[in-house]
Scaffold this motif. Sequence first.
Motif, short mmCIF file in Angstrom:
data_model
loop_
_atom_site.label_atom_id
_atom_site.label_comp_id
_atom_site.label_asym_id
_atom_site.label_seq_id
_atom_site.Cartn_x
_atom_site.Cartn_y
_atom_site.Cartn_z
N GLY A 1 -6.03 0.45 0.70
CA GLY A 1 -5.05 1.27 1.40
C GLY A 1 -5.63 1.91 2.65
O GLY A 1 -4.99 1.98 3.70
N SER A 48 0.86 -1.19 0.00
CA SER A 48 0.00 0.00 0.00
C SER A 48 0.90 1.24 0.00
O SER A 48 1.84 1.32 0.79
N TYR A 93 -4.72 5.93 -2.22
CA TYR A 93 -3.73 4.87 -2.23
C TYR A 93 -3.84 4.04 -3.50
O TYR A 93 -4.89 3.91 -4.11
#
Length: 837
Positions: free
Chosen positions: A174, A150, A160
């Motif tokens: 994320g 991530s 993310y």
Amino acid sequence: MKITLSKKRKIMQLIFLLFIIFILLSCSMFSLNSANKTIQQDIYDFSRGDYDILLRPRNSQTPIEKKLGLVEENYLGVGDGGISIEQWESVKNREDVEVAAPVAAIGLYTASAINYSLPERGDSVRYTVKYSTTDGVNTYDLGETYTAYSFLDPNRFSDYSTITDDSLVNVFWGEYPSFLFPLTYHQVVAIDVEEEKKLTGEDYSKLEVSSSGLNPDFDEIPILGLKDANVPLKASIKIENIDLSEDDIRELKHKYKIDSDNGVGFEALSYRDKELHTQLMKEMAEKTSISTEIYELDFSKAISPFYDNYLYADKDYHLLNYEEHPTGEEMWGTIDSGSQKTYYSVGPVNYQFSGNEISIKQIGKDEKSDIPLYRDIQKEINFVTEGPNVIEGEGLYFKHVGYFEVDQHEEELAASPLGIYGIHPTYLAKDKETLLQPTSLPGSFITTPAHGLISINWAERLKTDTPIDAIRVRVADISGYDKSAADKIKNMAAEFESEGFTVDIVAGASNQSLTINVEGIGEVIQPWTTLGAADTILKSWDISKIILVTFFMMVSLVYIIFSFSNLIKSRRNDELLLMSFGWKKEHIKRLRFNEWSLILGSPFMLAFIMMLVASFIMKETLLIISLVIVFIIVCLSMFLIEKVHKLNVKQEYSPARNGTITWKNTWYYRSHITFSMFQTCIMTIVSIFLTLVMVLQEKQTTQTTLGIYVHGQMEWFYSVLLIFLYSLTILTLIESLLSLWQQRSDEINTFHHIGWNKKQLYSFYLKEVALWSGISVFIGVLISVISYQILFGRIEDSLIWVGGIAVMLFTIILLVSLFVLSNVLHKSINLGYKKVR
């Protein structure tokens, strides 16, 4: 004068020991009766469990059950069925049946597929997750390692971008770094709501709640999950900050043709091009780690079977569920309730016997985790889907509607193996603190308790037309376990057996711990149910009672017979002398009656006063009744002895022609030492035979919790009775030795006056004692060993103990003899000196 003193001493000894006998025998009879009542009451109160009879299909007993007379605490490890709904209803509708609670093992099903989330990280992170399970002794890694990345991505529609294993696509984000649990397996059992409530007192009415479900192609089955099921599952989570710049991210997107402007992320690569996705994961694995954190999450008490609930870890990586979630924080999770497509059925454990040892061998190992397997496992299919549609079989899923609870460590004297709640601990023999448990995968030698309960109405749908594995029957109109109740239960059991059921009478059963050698683990202690434990206790008590009473009566009567015989012999010459003086027979009889009255009446009156006070304090008239019975027996014994002596002719003494001086002397005085030899022989039998029998009965009785309790209640009685028995035996032995050497006091004085010192006297007389006591001990050992072998079987393992007891007893007899002889020598020699002067 010497004769008068001797007679007075003899009479005083006899009065004293008769007093002891009256007290001991009376207390023993009272104690015996009290103990009998206590055992009967304990059996009545505590040996009947939740039900009385266990019905299973024909030929359901496993080899270990047949061999040892046991029933496995959770006998539903194998759920082949065999009893129909109609058969169960027929049993339930009998007027003499109070409860007929069926159980049907449905199989081992996977829990609902849920995920858990970790705290959000605002940097570039690599997650590596491994799972493990344990059986309490060994820890096993489960399956593959899961990896996810991530990192902040300003060009992404979210904050993310993520790169994950295929299995984590659409699970890991994320903002919510989430992972799925590995599959766990849980025993599902069907019960009848009403009958189970009668049996356990618990309310299972939630299982009758009907629901249309969210998908018309699926049956929604209400299920109760076991609270605090303790699923052994842990996750080791390694979190690494990696060196990944914005330029690196742009280069990766360009290299792997990721178009972020159109909302396409790295996760799409796993669908579009498997080879490129594999290459990307390898490249990411080579990224340098800047820092590393490792956390361990224990899910054993955090997750519950069949409960639709996902978890998340707080900033300190402590697990919380949504009910514990702080207000205002966002949550995210996925739940897949349709995880019942397949299930597992398992075979029985193959117990092996070698002498007294029970062992279990591994039959294989799980390919991915190396978890040992002790049972055959069969994967079964309920239905097949293609997309959301069921294309084969009938779709179903479990709908969690609540919990049921079980007291895992409840100690009960009676045992009623319910087949579904059996979770008494199994532990290592060498370390009771190390508890064993099934792993999260099927195949353990420990039968998994029910983790989910459903209604019996679903049993035919999920199994066959004979889905029931057992019926637990409680007989009507019985409040405890006694002979009347046992007869009623046995008669009903015979009827069920004639109908084709495998029948086990559970009333009177108790828990027993077996030591089993399990390959890969070692010796473990496992709970089982011993059938007929109450009957074993009663039988053991009856044997102990008969043997104790027999020895008591034997020791007491032998003393009375020999003491009165000696007294009658010693009076014979006196009575003849009185007749020569002109005394009439009626005068002699009156004198004899007065003497008997003194000898019997004095100790009886003293004992009567003591028993009267004791009975008043204890409010027990049986003490007085016992004393009167003993007194009557003693009087009858005296009467019979006198009658027998009138028929006897005068005994001639003949010396032995061959042998040592010790042997010749012993043979010459054989009539005087017969009593001592007999008492020594009895003492040997008491010390060996009685000890062996008591140890055997204790071993048989204390195999179960009920037996341990009853034996604990009876320990005071056994202790008191054995003390009484040994005390009486030793006292009578001392008395017989005193009589023997007092009659030989002239001989002792003669040896002393001709110059023998005390050392020579001790050696001379103790050699005689060693000879006849050695013969007596040997005869006692022989009788004990032969009797035990005939009545109870194998004694070879106890021969060393028998020899040790015999040697110890022989030594004690010599020490007692030395003490008595020392006393007699002291009095005889001093008296002799006075007479000379």
